[in-house]
Design a protein around this motif. Structure first.
Motif, mmCIF file in Angstrom:
data_model
loop_
_atom_site.group_PDB
_atom_site.id
_atom_site.type_symbol
_atom_site.label_atom_id
_atom_site.label_comp_id
_atom_site.label_asym_id
_atom_site.label_seq_id
_atom_site.Cartn_x
_atom_site.Cartn_y
_atom_site.Cartn_z
ATOM 1 N N THR A 86 38.152 51.672 52.918
ATOM 2 C CA THR A 86 38.621 52.792 53.733
ATOM 3 C C THR A 86 37.713 52.893 54.941
ATOM 4 O O THR A 86 36.641 52.286 54.993
ATOM 5 C CB THR A 86 38.582 54.129 52.964
ATOM 6 O OG1 THR A 86 37.217 54.498 52.741
ATOM 7 C CG2 THR A 86 39.309 54.026 51.629
ATOM 8 N N SER A 87 38.124 53.674 55.920
ATOM 9 C CA SER A 87 37.297 53.845 57.108
ATOM 10 C C SER A 87 35.957 54.484 56.766
ATOM 11 O O SER A 87 34.959 54.289 57.466
ATOM 12 C CB SER A 87 38.028 54.692 58.154
ATOM 13 O OG SER A 87 38.368 55.961 57.612
ATOM 14 N N ASP A 88 35.923 55.224 55.647
ATOM 15 C CA ASP A 88 34.671 55.854 55.227
ATOM 16 C C ASP A 88 33.686 54.832 54.677
ATOM 17 O O ASP A 88 32.477 55.081 54.654
ATOM 18 C CB ASP A 88 34.941 56.919 54.162
ATOM 19 C CG ASP A 88 35.731 58.098 54.715
ATOM 20 O OD1 ASP A 88 35.657 58.339 55.941
ATOM 21 O OD2 ASP A 88 36.429 58.758 53.929
ATOM 22 N N ASN A 89 34.211 53.693 54.178
ATOM 23 C CA ASN A 89 33.342 52.665 53.616
ATOM 24 C C ASN A 89 32.560 51.931 54.693
ATOM 25 O O ASN A 89 31.439 51.470 54.465
ATOM 26 C CB ASN A 89 34.162 51.618 52.840
ATOM 27 C CG ASN A 89 34.851 52.185 51.610
ATOM 28 O OD1 ASN A 89 35.987 51.862 51.332
ATOM 29 N ND2 ASN A 89 34.151 53.030 50.873
ATOM 30 N N GLU A 90 33.174 51.751 55.861
ATOM 31 C CA GLU A 90 32.636 50.840 56.860
ATOM 32 C C GLU A 90 31.479 51.431 57.651
ATOM 33 O O GLU A 90 31.472 52.620 57.979
ATOM 34 C CB GLU A 90 33.739 50.417 57.841
ATOM 35 C CG GLU A 90 34.712 49.438 57.246
ATOM 36 C CD GLU A 90 35.363 48.572 58.324
ATOM 37 O OE1 GLU A 90 34.831 48.496 59.452
ATOM 38 O OE2 GLU A 90 36.404 47.989 58.024
ATOM 39 N N ALA A 91 30.525 50.550 57.974
ATOM 40 C CA ALA A 91 29.450 50.946 58.883
ATOM 41 C C ALA A 91 30.038 51.161 60.275
ATOM 42 O O ALA A 91 30.953 50.441 60.695
ATOM 43 C CB ALA A 91 28.385 49.863 58.928
ATOM 44 N N PRO A 92 29.551 52.145 61.019
ATOM 45 C CA PRO A 92 30.118 52.434 62.346
ATOM 46 C C PRO A 92 29.718 51.381 63.370
ATOM 47 O O PRO A 92 28.680 50.722 63.254
ATOM 48 C CB PRO A 92 29.508 53.795 62.694
ATOM 49 C CG PRO A 92 28.209 53.815 61.949
ATOM 50 C CD PRO A 92 28.473 53.089 60.662
ATOM 51 N N TRP A 93 30.556 51.223 64.380
ATOM 52 C CA TRP A 93 30.213 50.398 65.528
ATOM 53 C C TRP A 93 29.149 51.107 66.366
ATOM 54 O O TRP A 93 29.129 52.332 66.449
ATOM 55 C CB TRP A 93 31.446 50.172 66.396
ATOM 56 C CG TRP A 93 32.407 49.162 65.848
ATOM 57 C CD1 TRP A 93 33.474 49.403 65.039
ATOM 58 C CD2 TRP A 93 32.402 47.754 66.110
ATOM 59 N NE1 TRP A 93 34.133 48.231 64.766
ATOM 60 C CE2 TRP A 93 33.501 47.202 65.419
ATOM 61 C CE3 TRP A 93 31.582 46.919 66.864
ATOM 62 C CZ2 TRP A 93 33.791 45.852 65.448
ATOM 63 C CZ3 TRP A 93 31.874 45.570 66.898
ATOM 64 C CH2 TRP A 93 32.964 45.036 66.202
ATOM 65 N N ILE A 94 28.318 50.313 67.003
ATOM 66 C CA ILE A 94 27.338 50.830 67.966
ATOM 67 C C ILE A 94 27.669 50.197 69.312
ATOM 68 O O ILE A 94 27.451 48.996 69.517
ATOM 69 C CB ILE A 94 25.896 50.487 67.542
ATOM 70 C CG1 ILE A 94 25.598 51.094 66.170
ATOM 71 C CG2 ILE A 94 24.905 51.003 68.585
ATOM 72 C CD1 ILE A 94 24.267 50.673 65.591
ATOM 73 N N TRP A 95 28.224 50.988 70.223
ATOM 74 C CA TRP A 95 28.728 50.444 71.480
ATOM 75 C C TRP A 95 27.651 50.469 72.556
ATOM 76 O O TRP A 95 26.840 51.385 72.608
ATOM 77 C CB TRP A 95 29.946 51.238 71.951
ATOM 78 C CG TRP A 95 31.063 51.239 70.961
ATOM 79 C CD1 TRP A 95 31.576 52.312 70.295
ATOM 80 C CD2 TRP A 95 31.807 50.102 70.516
ATOM 81 N NE1 TRP A 95 32.597 51.927 69.461
ATOM 82 C CE2 TRP A 95 32.758 50.572 69.575
ATOM 83 C CE3 TRP A 95 31.773 48.737 70.801
ATOM 84 C CZ2 TRP A 95 33.660 49.733 68.933
ATOM 85 C CZ3 TRP A 95 32.664 47.898 70.167
ATOM 86 C CH2 TRP A 95 33.594 48.393 69.244
ATOM 87 N N PRO A 96 27.664 49.477 73.441
ATOM 88 C CA PRO A 96 26.662 49.443 74.516
ATOM 89 C C PRO A 96 26.904 50.526 75.562
ATOM 90 O O PRO A 96 28.037 51.010 75.734
ATOM 91 C CB PRO A 96 26.848 48.047 75.122
ATOM 92 C CG PRO A 96 28.259 47.680 74.817
ATOM 93 C CD PRO A 96 28.553 48.295 73.474
ATOM 94 N N VAL A 97 25.842 50.890 76.251
ATOM 95 C CA VAL A 97 25.947 51.835 77.359
ATOM 96 C C VAL A 97 26.907 51.261 78.401
ATOM 97 O O VAL A 97 26.851 50.079 78.746
ATOM 98 C CB VAL A 97 24.563 52.078 77.989
ATOM 99 C CG1 VAL A 97 24.690 52.945 79.239
ATOM 100 C CG2 VAL A 97 23.628 52.734 76.977
ATOM 101 N N GLY A 98 27.802 52.103 78.901
ATOM 102 C CA GLY A 98 28.776 51.664 79.899
ATOM 103 C C GLY A 98 30.153 51.381 79.333
ATOM 104 O O GLY A 98 31.108 51.161 80.091
ATOM 105 N N THR A 99 30.276 51.377 78.002
ATOM 106 C CA THR A 99 31.585 51.183 77.378
ATOM 107 C C THR A 99 32.555 52.264 77.843
ATOM 108 O O THR A 99 32.201 53.447 77.916
ATOM 109 C CB THR A 99 31.455 51.244 75.845
ATOM 110 O OG1 THR A 99 30.615 50.177 75.406
ATOM 111 C CG2 THR A 99 32.813 51.118 75.169
#
Length: 212
Positions: A86-99
């Motif tokens: 599920t979406s709760d299982n997954e580690a979150p994305w870490i997006w770069p500055v400027g995304t």
């Protein structure tokens, strides 16, 4: 046969990120979300970190195709989210500055909405990423990675779902997927981006076909 299917190891995360960026270098959605080369360098690092998390995640199968005639070089990868995920299982994305977060979040909502419309709460195998090194396309690597998931669908009597750009739709149709939902978004410059949500039902069987 030169091509070998394996599970990814932690040390493969960097190569997975390189393949992802090479395969999607001209993808309009990637370019809209990450509009400069510096930001794309950052997202390459984000993909490597997320791949590492996915490899460690028991709810996810990260698969590779290696070429045994090239000293085991990784030429393609896939991420299958398992029915227990599920979406709760997954580690979150870490997006770069400027995304461009507005574009990213709008697209994510549309993709998730399409999947929910097609499947509701039904568990499925979700092919969330598939990419092949452009230097090794049309050798059958993608088909190997897709069929891994379809074999498990047939064993478990569980559906599979994915999103695809129109250019790749022929492959999925050939393997037994059916187009179910158009997903589109208009960019600020007025251009439109489109993908299609595809569904595989195991009772229809896995078709055989050419290589990609």
């Amino acid at each position: 046969m030169a091509l070998k299917l394996t599970f990814a190891a932690e040390e493969d995360a960097s190569r997975i990120a390189d393949i992802h960026m090479a395969a999607f270098a001209t993808n309009a959605m990637l370019l809209a979300q990450f509009p400069t080369s510096a930001i794309r360098d950052g997202v390459r690092d984000s993909i490597a970190l997320k791949a590492l998390d996915d490899i460690r995640d028991p709810h996810t199968a990260v698969l590779l195709v290696q070429d045994s005639e090239l000293e085991g070089e990784i030429i393609s990868f896939a991420k299958w989210s398992l029915p227990s995920s599920t979406s709760d299982n997954e580690a979150p994305w870490i997006w770069p500055v400027g995304t461009e977060l507005d574009i990213l979040h709008q697209w994510t909502q549309r993709v998730e909405g399409a999947k929910s419309k097609v499947l509701g709460d039904e568990p499925c195998y979700h092919l969330s990423f598939l990419a092949t090194d452009p230097d090794h396309e049309r050798r059958g690597a993608a088909t190997i990675l897709i069929k891994w998931g379809l074999d498990r669908c047939s064993e478990d009597k569980t559906s599979a779902y994915l999103e695809s750009t129109p250019v790749a739709s022929v492959l999925y149709t050939r393997l037994g997927f059916t187009p179910e939902e158009k997903i589109s978004m208009t960019f600020p410059d007025g251009s439109e981006y489109e993908e299609v949500g595809f569904l595989f039902r195991p009772d229809k069987g896995v078709r055989t076909g050419g290589h990609t």
